[in-house]
Design an enzyme around this catalytic site. Structure first.
Site, PDB file in Angstrom:
ATOM      1  N   GLY A  90       0.842  -1.214   0.000  1.00 23.99           N
ATOM      2  CA  GLY A  90       0.000   0.000   0.000  1.00 23.99           C
ATOM      3  C   GLY A  90       0.861   1.243   0.000  1.00 23.99           C
TER       4      GLY A  90
ATOM      5  N   GLY B  75      -0.248   4.841  -1.512  1.00 20.91           N
ATOM      6  CA  GLY B  75      -1.458   5.512  -1.045  1.00 20.91           C
ATOM      7  C   GLY B  75      -1.146   6.648  -0.092  1.00 20.91           C
TER       8      GLY B  75
ATOM      9  N   GLY C 141       1.262   5.426   2.739  1.00 20.46           N
ATOM     10  CA  GLY C 141       2.516   4.970   2.126  1.00 20.46           C
ATOM     11  C   GLY C 141       3.362   6.134   1.628  1.00 20.46           C
TER      12      GLY C 141
ATOM     13  N   TYR D  20     -15.234  -4.601   6.599  1.00 25.56           N
ATOM     14  CA  TYR D  20     -13.871  -4.053   6.782  1.00 25.56           C
ATOM     15  C   TYR D  20     -13.388  -4.310   8.205  1.00 25.56           C
ATOM     16  CZ  TYR D  20     -10.553  -0.015   7.099  1.00 25.56           C
ATOM     17  OH  TYR D  20      -9.473   0.826   7.277  1.00 25.56           O
TER      18      TYR D  20
ATOM     19  N   LYS E 283     -10.144  -6.530   9.464  1.00 29.52           N
ATOM     20  CA  LYS E 283      -9.038  -5.909  10.214  1.00 29.52           C
ATOM     21  C   LYS E 283      -8.844  -6.611  11.566  1.00 29.52           C
ATOM     22  CE  LYS E 283      -7.786  -2.295   7.618  1.00 29.52           C
ATOM     23  NZ  LYS E 283      -6.433  -2.147   7.079  1.00 29.52           N
TER      24      LYS E 283
ATOM     25  N   ASN F  95      -9.136   8.535  12.024  1.00 31.09           N
ATOM     26  CA  ASN F  95      -9.270   9.031  10.642  1.00 31.09           C
ATOM     27  C   ASN F  95      -7.974   9.747  10.238  1.00 31.09           C
ATOM     28  OD1 ASN F  95     -11.968   8.582  11.668  1.00 31.09           O
ATOM     29  ND2 ASN F  95     -12.717   9.584   9.812  1.00 31.09           N
TER      30      ASN F  95
ATOM     31  N   HIS G 207     -13.019   9.391   2.354  1.00 31.24           N
ATOM     32  CA  HIS G 207     -13.326   9.694   3.751  1.00 31.24           C
ATOM     33  C   HIS G 207     -13.784  11.145   3.858  1.00 31.24           C
ATOM     34  CE1 HIS G 207     -10.821   6.088   4.599  1.00 31.24           C
ATOM     35  NE2 HIS G 207     -11.708   5.933   5.557  1.00 31.24           N
TER      36      HIS G 207
ATOM     37  N   TRP H  66     -22.742  15.897   4.019  1.00 27.07           N
ATOM     38  CA  TRP H  66     -23.669  14.771   4.203  1.00 27.07           C
ATOM     39  C   TRP H  66     -23.832  14.467   5.687  1.00 27.07           C
ATOM     40  CZ3 TRP H  66     -21.234  11.357  -0.237  1.00 27.07           C
ATOM     41  CH2 TRP H  66     -21.613  11.922  -1.467  1.00 27.07           C
TER      42      TRP H  66
END
Ligand code: NAP
Ligand code: GDP
Length: 322
Positions: free
Chosen positions: A14, A17, A20, A144, A148, A173, A187, A209
């Site tokens: 990863g 990303g 990373g 998910y 995990k 987060n 996110h 939202w």
């Protein structure tokens, strides 16, 4: 690890990303790599880690002594609500392939990345590292979350059966440059940064939202990267460690909106669409364990990090993931 004679060969899955790229930054730009160490950052183009043979080939090629395992199907609340089953199957496959391959290739240490959204939905606060398996996760992201949680199950069993010291970190987060700024899948912070960028550019309203009342803790990717490198070198427990700002730094989604609006100097209308989900109202995590290890670690101030991330998106809009 400290005191080891042979330099590490670190494979970062990863590695292309959000996290990373931040680890690559701290290793290369902040001089956190030590003499003789090799760091390799791979993404899905290098190997599909849901595939056993491709995972084996990448371990065969790089022969890592250490692994930071970040690769995962990742997304925000609204992507989880649409694709819960895929989150379970892909992440379960990736984690099983990477951890088992690390064991077979005699990797000394693996640091895997979990998340505070894997904790039980019905719980007492603040949440700490001992509570992962105490009850079902919030149903919005259960696929998910269970995938995990199984990393922790693997790590404990692999220690029990083979004495391996594989561990995991639990960030809250995360946000920063190189995030996934997708409005549908991202996110909250990157999605709202992208929405605000477009609202300002197009002279339209910013649509948030949910009610804005949900509470979250946010960690800047560069801070997390520094902590991940510390965990790789110094942290010797199998049990996970929460990597988070303090409980006092928890904030509402409305606070986040205000910070982004300020960073962009956005003066248009802000609308809250309360027909959309708030997800888990809060998942307040304790960073007490981290503070016992690193009492003096300094987190980047939230507004500074938000501004840096907004500026990054504006400067890299054409190449950013969105
Ligand atoms: P990200 O930016 O979406 O990066 C995910 C990385 O995983 C990418 O490099 C991607 O490759 C790779 N990947 C995905 N599927 C793969 C596959 N089948 N085979 C090989 N590689 C694959 O995610 P991130 O935010 O950096 O997340 C890093 C870790 O932190 C993840 O384990 C995530 O669960 C965890 N985490 C994230 C957050 C957050 O708020 N972002 C919060 C808590 C925990 P490509 O680059 O080629 O697409
Ligand atoms: P979570 O922290 O795992 O629940 O996932 P997110 O990072 O996607 O945050 C979800 C929270 O942000 C919920 O309370 C949403 O209602 C709120 N939110 C407000 N606007 C947005 C948006 O544009 N995208 C996302 N993903 N969440 C939003």
């Amino acid at each position: 690890m400290e005191g080891e004679k042979k330099p590490m060969r670190v494979l970062v899955t990863g590695g292309r990303g959000l996290v990373g790229k931040a680890i690559e930054h701290v290793v290369k730009q902040e001089g956190r790599s030590r003499e003789g160490e090799e760091w390799t950052f791979i993404g899905s183009k290098d190997a599909d880690l849901t595939n056993w043979a491709e995972t084996r080939a990448i371990f065969e090629k790089h022969q890592p002594t250490h692994v930071i395992h970040l690769a995962a199907m990742v997304g925000g609340l609204f992507m989880h609500l649409r694709r819960n089953l895929e989150f379970w199957r892909k992440n379960q496959a990736i984690n099983d392939n990477v951890l088992q391959m690390a064991h077979e290739f005699d990797v000394v240490k693996v640091v895997s990345c979990l998340s505070t959204c894997i904790f039980p939905d019905k719980t007492t606060y603040p949440i700490d590292e001992t509570m992962i398996h105490n009850g079902p996760p919030h149903e919005s992201n259960s696929g998910y979350a269970y995938a995990k949680r199984m990393v922790d199950v693997y790590n404990r069993a692999c220690f029990q059966q083979y004495g391996r010291r594989y561990t995991s970190v639990i960030p809250t987060n995360i946000f920063g440059p190189h995030d996934n700024f997708s409005i549908e899948d991202g996110h909250v912070l990157p999605a709202l940064i992208h929405k605000t960028y477009k609202a300002k550019r197009d002279g339209t309203a910013l649509e948030v939202w949910g009610s804005g009342r949900g509470l979250r803790q946010f960690i800047f990717s560069v801070d997390l990267a520094r902590l991940c490198v510390w965990v790789l070198r110094e942290y010797d427990e199998i049990e996970p460690i929460i990597l988070s700002v303090g409980e006092e730094d928890e904030m509402s989604i409305k606070d986040v909106v205000d910070a982004i609006v300020k960073a962009f100097d956005f003066t248009g209308p802000v609308i809250y669409d309360t027909s959309k989900s708030d997800g888990q109202m809060k998942k307040t995590a304790s960073n007490g364990k981290l503070r016992r290890y690193l009492p003096n670690f300094t987190f980047t101030p939230f507004h500074t990090a938000v501004k840096e991330t907004c500026d990054w998106l504006a400067a890299n809009y054409d190449i950013a993931r969105k």
